[in-house]
Enzyme design. Structure first.
Site, PDB file in Angstrom:
ATOM      1  CE1 TYR A  66      -2.856  -3.163   0.029  1.00 53.52           C
ATOM      2  CE2 TYR A  66      -3.513  -2.168   2.302  1.00 53.52           C
ATOM      3  CZ  TYR A  66      -3.806  -3.399   1.715  1.00 53.52           C
ATOM      4  OH  TYR A  66      -4.946  -4.281   1.721  1.00 53.52           O
ATOM      5  CG  PHE A 215     -13.043  -4.595  -1.539  1.00 52.89           C
ATOM      6  CD1 PHE A 215     -12.326  -4.041  -1.376  1.00 52.89           C
ATOM      7  CD2 PHE A 215     -12.739  -5.600  -3.343  1.00 52.89           C
ATOM      8  CE1 PHE A 215     -11.714  -3.533  -2.551  1.00 52.89           C
ATOM      9  CE2 PHE A 215     -11.678  -5.359  -3.353  1.00 52.89           C
ATOM     10  CZ  PHE A 215     -11.813  -4.652  -3.588  1.00 52.89           C
ATOM     11  CG  LEU A 217     -17.658  -0.837   4.464  1.00 51.83           C
ATOM     12  CD1 LEU A 217     -17.083   0.631   4.561  1.00 51.83           C
ATOM     13  CD2 LEU A 217     -19.498  -1.335   5.291  1.00 51.83           C
ATOM     14  N   GLY A 219     -16.168  -2.216  -1.043  1.00 52.85           N
ATOM     15  CA  GLY A 219     -14.508  -1.681  -2.155  1.00 52.85           C
ATOM     16  C   GLY A 219     -15.040   0.103  -2.407  1.00 52.85           C
ATOM     17  CG  PHE A 220     -11.647   0.391  -5.138  1.00 54.62           C
ATOM     18  CD1 PHE A 220     -11.142   1.857  -4.078  1.00 54.62           C
ATOM     19  CD2 PHE A 220     -11.224  -1.164  -5.791  1.00 54.62           C
ATOM     20  CE1 PHE A 220      -9.451   1.111  -4.181  1.00 54.62           C
ATOM     21  CE2 PHE A 220     -10.188  -1.122  -4.931  1.00 54.62           C
ATOM     22  CZ  PHE A 220      -9.149  -0.208  -4.524  1.00 54.62           C
TER      23      PHE A 220
END
Ligand SMILES: NC(=O)c1ccc[n+]([C@@H]2O[C@H](COP(=O)([O-])OP(=O)(O)OC[C@H]3O[C@@H](n4cnc5c(N)ncnc54)[C@H](OP(=O)(O)O)[C@@H]3O)[C@@H](O)[C@H]2O)c1
Length: 293
Positions: A66, A215, A217, A219-220
């Site tokens: 990250y 993810f 929620l 994710g993107f």
């Protein structure tokens, strides 16, 4: 660690020789756009991490990929000396290219280097828990894991890693790894609308192995569903609160690592996950997974 200001929803779970709060924190959102480079507001990122600890959360999920290095270095800057109860979980198996891609780095030398880099960037002598991350952005792939997993077991035997886990894997790969050495968790994509691992979660629960959905929620692309909105409106809360509360109620071995770069969202999520969903709510929410299977 100072006394937390609130009691976290979900209680605790034992991950090998670590006890963690089921409500954890995913640190990926703290690096720059596309999980590359530094955050726009470094102080804000450090504040989020300090709030995580102030809330009593004892499980932070990260990776040296990250940024790369950025998220681990923020964690070290914000939280060292680390509170005794705090456990930082990292992952190895992918690196970053100049385009922001996540190419595999699973040869024994890649993995040894990655463990060394995680130790360095987090500023610790031993990593609490390392997940071997396989597959690609499309999900788990049928690939052998023996050589890679055995390399991590060697590093564990050398005292550099306390516990091992897997990420982005199939049930077959879980079995393959467990035939070599114990694992304490599986970290795969899963949420209210994406439920490919329903059977795996139940199997792991029976073995007291944690399942850590990434993810949680969406994710993107954040979770959207008419049913989810209906339940949230009826319960006078947000979609995110319902999604987190549902995961905590789905199975006792599920640990949450929702990602956020915002102190306000972090606090909202802790509060929201306390929601007690009724049997009717759960029956209705189950239909979302059926629609998207
Ligand atoms: N093993 C793997 O391959 C893998 C892959 C991906 C992720 N992960 C781990 O899983 C963790 C969680 O995944 P994720 O962060 O990608 O996705 P996520 O937790 O599903 O969603 C994060 C997104 O939700 C937003 N959000 C969070 N709380 C919110 C709130 N209360 N209101 C509105 N928006 C909210 C965040 O935006 P704001 O920043 O604005 O709050 C962010 O855009 C990561 O942090 C990482 O540690 C692992």
């Amino acid at each position: 660690m100072t006394a937390p200001t609130v009691t976290l929803p979900g209680g605790t779970w034992t991950l090998g020789d670590l006890v963690v709060t089921r409500f954890g924190y995913g640190a990926m959102q703290l690096s720059g756009p596309g999980v590359m480079g530094p955050p726009a507001d470094r102080d804000a990122a450090l504040t989020v991490l300090r709030e995580v600890v102030a809330l009593g959360i004892t499980h932070i999920d990260t990776s040296n990929a990250y940024g790369p290095r950025v998220t681990n270095e923020l964690i070290r800057e914000a939280l060292q000396p680390y509170p005794e109860l705090l456990h930082v979980v990292t992952k190895v198996g992918s690196c970053r290219d100049e385009q922001g891609g996540w190419p595999p780095a699973r040869q024994p030398d890649d993995l040894r280097r990655s463990v060394e880099e995680n130790l360095q960037t987090l500023g610790v002598d031993v990593l609490d828990l390392v997940n071997l991350r396989l597959g690609n952005a499309q999900g788990p792939q049928p690939e052998p894991l023996t050589a890679a997993f055995e390399t991590l077991v060697e590093l564990q035997q050398q005292g550099l890693i306390r516990n091992l886990g897997l990420s982005n894997v199939t049930a077959e790969q879980v079995a393959e790894a467990r035939a070599i050495a114990p694992i304490v968790c599986v970290q795969n994509a899963y949420n209210l609308a994406y439920r490919r691992d329903d059977h795996l979660i139940d199997e792991l629960a029976a073995e007291a192995i944690a399942y850590v959905p990434f993810f949680p929620l969406g994710g993107f692309s954040s979770l959207q569903s008419k049913i989810l909105s209906t339940v949230a409106i009826r319960r006078h809360t947000t979609l995110i609160s319902v999604a987190l509360a549902w995961l905590l109620q789905r199975s006792p071995n599920i640990l949450l690592i929702p990602g956020t770069s915002s102190v306000a969202h972090l606090n909202e999520n802790v509060t929201g996950a306390r929601l007690a969903l009724s049997d009717d709510d759960l029956t209705e929410l189950d239909k979302i997974g059926l629609q998207t299977h």
